[in-house]
Scaffold this motif. Structure first.
Motif, PDB file in Angstrom:
ATOM      1  N   GLU A 434       0.842  -1.194   0.000  1.00 13.89           N
ATOM      2  CA  GLU A 434       0.000   0.000   0.000  1.00 13.89           C
ATOM      3  C   GLU A 434       0.878   1.245   0.000  1.00 13.89           C
ATOM      4  O   GLU A 434       2.038   1.210   0.421  1.00 13.89           O
ATOM      5  CB  GLU A 434      -0.899  -0.015   1.241  1.00 13.89           C
ATOM      6  N   ARG A 489      -1.939  -1.907  14.008  1.00 16.30           N
ATOM      7  CA  ARG A 489      -3.320  -2.396  13.922  1.00 16.30           C
ATOM      8  C   ARG A 489      -3.974  -1.947  12.619  1.00 16.30           C
ATOM      9  O   ARG A 489      -4.635  -2.743  11.931  1.00 16.30           O
ATOM     10  CB  ARG A 489      -4.124  -1.887  15.110  1.00 16.30           C
ATOM     11  N   GLU A 490      -3.793  -0.684  12.272  1.00 18.73           N
ATOM     12  CA  GLU A 490      -4.395  -0.146  11.054  1.00 18.73           C
ATOM     13  C   GLU A 490      -3.982  -0.954   9.821  1.00 18.73           C
ATOM     14  O   GLU A 490      -4.797  -1.243   8.941  1.00 18.73           O
ATOM     15  CB  GLU A 490      -3.976   1.317  10.893  1.00 18.73           C
ATOM     16  N   THR A 492      -2.515  -4.170   9.761  1.00 16.56           N
ATOM     17  CA  THR A 492      -2.549  -5.642   9.772  1.00 16.56           C
ATOM     18  C   THR A 492      -3.878  -6.261  10.179  1.00 16.56           C
ATOM     19  O   THR A 492      -4.144  -7.415   9.840  1.00 16.56           O
ATOM     20  CB  THR A 492      -1.451  -6.194  10.710  1.00 16.56           C
ATOM     21  N   GLN A 493      -4.720  -5.553  10.909  1.00 22.19           N
ATOM     22  CA  GLN A 493      -5.975  -6.164  11.344  1.00 22.19           C
ATOM     23  C   GLN A 493      -6.824  -6.652  10.175  1.00 22.19           C
ATOM     24  O   GLN A 493      -7.372  -7.768  10.231  1.00 22.19           O
ATOM     25  CB  GLN A 493      -6.778  -5.192  12.226  1.00 22.19           C
ATOM     26  N   PRO A 494      -6.956  -5.877   9.080  1.00 22.42           N
ATOM     27  CA  PRO A 494      -7.733  -6.410   7.946  1.00 22.42           C
ATOM     28  C   PRO A 494      -7.135  -7.691   7.366  1.00 22.42           C
ATOM     29  O   PRO A 494      -7.865  -8.628   7.030  1.00 22.42           O
ATOM     30  CB  PRO A 494      -7.688  -5.260   6.929  1.00 22.42           C
ATOM     31  N   ALA A 495      -5.803  -7.751   7.257  1.00 19.64           N
ATOM     32  CA  ALA A 495      -5.154  -8.944   6.698  1.00 19.64           C
ATOM     33  C   ALA A 495      -5.315 -10.141   7.616  1.00 19.64           C
ATOM     34  O   ALA A 495      -5.445 -11.287   7.155  1.00 19.64           O
ATOM     35  CB  ALA A 495      -3.675  -8.663   6.445  1.00 19.64           C
ATOM     36  N   GLY A 497      -7.858 -10.590   9.631  1.00 18.41           N
ATOM     37  CA  GLY A 497      -9.269 -10.962   9.714  1.00 18.41           C
ATOM     38  C   GLY A 497      -9.798 -11.029  11.127  1.00 18.41           C
ATOM     39  O   GLY A 497     -10.744 -11.769  11.406  1.00 18.41           O
ATOM     40  N   TRP A 498      -9.218 -10.248  12.029  1.00 19.84           N
ATOM     41  CA  TRP A 498      -9.627 -10.276  13.429  1.00 19.84           C
ATOM     42  C   TRP A 498     -10.670  -9.204  13.705  1.00 19.84           C
ATOM     43  O   TRP A 498     -10.511  -8.041  13.288  1.00 19.84           O
ATOM     44  CB  TRP A 498      -8.433 -10.044  14.352  1.00 19.84           C
ATOM     45  N   ASP A 500     -12.630  -6.614  16.381  1.00 16.59           N
ATOM     46  CA  ASP A 500     -12.021  -5.700  17.352  1.00 16.59           C
ATOM     47  C   ASP A 500     -11.741  -6.389  18.687  1.00 16.59           C
ATOM     48  O   ASP A 500     -10.678  -6.180  19.295  1.00 16.59           O
ATOM     49  CB  ASP A 500     -12.932  -4.490  17.570  1.00 16.59           C
ATOM     50  N   TRP A 503      -8.666  -8.456  18.371  1.00 15.51           N
ATOM     51  CA  TRP A 503      -7.458  -7.628  18.319  1.00 15.51           C
ATOM     52  C   TRP A 503      -7.058  -7.168  19.717  1.00 15.51           C
ATOM     53  O   TRP A 503      -5.887  -7.250  20.097  1.00 15.51           O
ATOM     54  CB  TRP A 503      -7.640  -6.415  17.405  1.00 15.51           C
TER      55      TRP A 503
END
Length: 528
Positions: A434, A489-490, A492-495, A497-498, A500, A503
């Motif tokens: 990105e 968090r911004e 890696t959280q989407p990758a 799939g966790w 909130d 996380w």
């Protein structure tokens, strides 16, 4: 998902099951898959969770072992070092090391010069060179050594041990091997008196799953006695777990640009101070590990003081103290017990036991992982005549496509580093990056894009997998990188799939691991 993968594995016929996902187990899987065996590796925690992520980061010959008469260890170590550094550019790099020489210590000097001469004979190349006093003082301007007269510069390979394990696993998978983390083997499957598979615990079933195989090889490092206990006729422990601990400093606070070997001011045991991924590591101790083997190893207050003594003795003007330590890490070496009173005198050679058809590996060192793996597989050659184990071992890694040029957004050094650590996946990582993520995380040599790629593609089950082993953020940044957690968090959280809630739980778990096992322990009796 892990339970589904294990259920799928239980329904297949395997030639080989490897227990243990450190560097030795990864290499066994790689060599077996290369030979065409249907091979499965099972790791109870994360890949490289044990000593394979907590070593001193050296692929080295073992000068100390040569001085102790461990010629076999040194021979294989130097030969493997040369092979690895040639094949794994960007993952292992030869780095200069200084051994200081002092007035009035002629006997020590003769031993060091003789040892390095033998080193170079084995390597088939002269790496050593003398350094006059002025050159040593220029390289280490803060070094306080009143009787210093010069030094000898020699070279050893420095690596990221966890990334090396993951690269070997990557090669094993490309050859057809299967590797699963968080797949704890809780027992062995027998047919009569012979081991013919393993039992694995899953979260979805009350009873362990049975996975059958023609051969089982246990490469569980310091935990090997636990596996052997299921079959060994001799129930005595064969291993002597030894803890090696390290301190990590900001390079600004401890300005070291090259590695130096220094003897401890009290017991004269050699240690080192070395640059590593933008920081400086001070190592190491060598003590009997009396902590609970089910928990992560941790540095003790005594070890902190011991390592600090070396820094304070040789660099007193810098006034280094406990408050300057960014992080600590400790690993447990799987050393074969000979009964030596001094832990450092124990041999670093490996042993392979073959009992009731179970093959168990004990001992060894990071550098010789391919040699150890091939030795273990030799014991099973009669079952698998298709294995080609005679002659020179094949390359450990396939080389990335040389036609790929350096991406515009990276320097040549950064690109070589990425290719060394991720192989052909480096190109896909850069293409998928990105905007703004092909930049360095402050204080490290790690790109933000690496976090995203690893989160999406490298079997991350917990946050510590990502920050302590896929990358080394946890030992390179204060408090495990707590101040960068919102950005992490911004990205890696989407990758991952966790949700909130997951996380938050993972972040709390990770920060507690860093506090307990990768930080400076409080001084006994203090209020900390």
């Amino acid at each position: 998902m892990r339970s589904q993968a294990l259920e799928l594995a239980a329904g297949q016929a395997w030639d080989l099951v490897v227990i243990g996902g450190g560097i030795t187990g990864a290499s066994v899987l790689r060599e077996a898959a290369r030979s065409g065996l249907r091979s499965l590796l099972l790791e109870q925690r994360d890949f490289a969770w044990g000593a394979s992520s907590r070593s001193g980061k050296w692929v080295h010959g073992g000068l100390r072992y040569l001085q102790q008469g461990q010629m076999n260890v040194t021979w294989h170590s130097v030969r493997q070092r040369e092979k690895l550094c040639h094949e794994l550019t960007g993952l292992i790099d030869m780095q200069p090391m200084l051994w200081p020489l002092y007035k009035g210590q002629l006997a020590d000097e003769v031993l060091i010069r003789a040892g390095l001469f033998v080193y170079d004979l084995i390597a088939g190349k002269r790496w050593r060179r003398s350094m006059p006093l002025a050159a040593v003082q220029q390289a280490f301007p803060d070094l306080h050594a009143p009787h210093l007269k010069g030094g000898i510069c020699f070279y050893e390979g420095q690596t990221d041990d966890a990334r090396m394990t993951l690269r070997v696993l990557q090669e094993a998978r490309k050859a057809g091997g299967v590797a699963l983390n968080y797949a704890p083997v809780v027992g062995l499957h027998r047919e009569g008196n012979l081991v013919r598979g393993v039992q694995v615990a899953t979260s979805s079933a009350q009873e362990p799953l049975r996975i059958q195989a023609k051969q089982v090889i246990a490469a569980t490092g310091a935990w090997s006695d636990g596996i052997r206990a299921h079959v060994a006729h001799d129930k005595n422990s064969r291993l002597r777990p030894l803890r090696g601990s390290h301190l990590v400093f900001d390079r600004v606070r401890l300005p070291i640009d090259a590695t130096i070997v220094l003897k401890h001011p009290r017991d004269r045991r050699p240690g080192f101070i070395a640059p590593f991924q933008g920081r400086v590591i001070v190592g190491n101790t060598d003590l009997d590990h009396d902590q609970d083997m089910r928990k992560e190893a941790s540095i003790t207050p005594w070890e902190v003081d011991y390592l600090l003594e070396t820094v304070q003795h040789y660099f007193p003007a810098l006034q280094i103290g406990r408050q300057d330590i960014i992080a600590t890490f400790s690993g447990v070496r799987p050393v074969v017990d000979s009964g030596a009173s001094d832990p450092s005198a124990e041999s670093r050679d490996h042993v392979v036991w073959h009992e009731d058809e179970l093959i168990t590996i004990g001992g060894g060192k990071l550098t010789t992982f391919q040699h150890i793996a091939l030795d273990a597989l030799q014991r099973a050659k009669a079952k698998f005549p298709q294995m080609k184990l005679d002659g020179p071992p094949g390359p450990i890694l396939t080389q990335p496509n040389p036609s790929l040029g350096v991406p515009d957004s990276l320097s040549a050094a950064q690109w070589q580093r990425l290719q060394g650590r991720y192989g052909d996946a480096a190109s896909a990582m850069v293409l998928a990056a990105e905007p703004g993520t092909l930049t360095l995380i402050p204080g490290t040599e790690t790109l933000w894009a690496e976090l995203v790629w690893c989160a999406a593609h490298e079997d991350v089950q917990h946050l510590d997998d990502l920050l302590l082993r896929r990358t080394r953020i946890g030992i390179l940044l204060a408090e495990g990188g707590r101040s960068y957690m919102p950005r992490i968090r911004e990205l890696t959280q989407p990758a991952l799939g966790w949700a909130d809630d997951q996380w938050h739980a993972e972040e709390a778990r990770y920060l507690e691991i860093c506090r307990q096992h990768y930080s400076v322990p409080p001084v006994p009796g203090s209020d900390a």
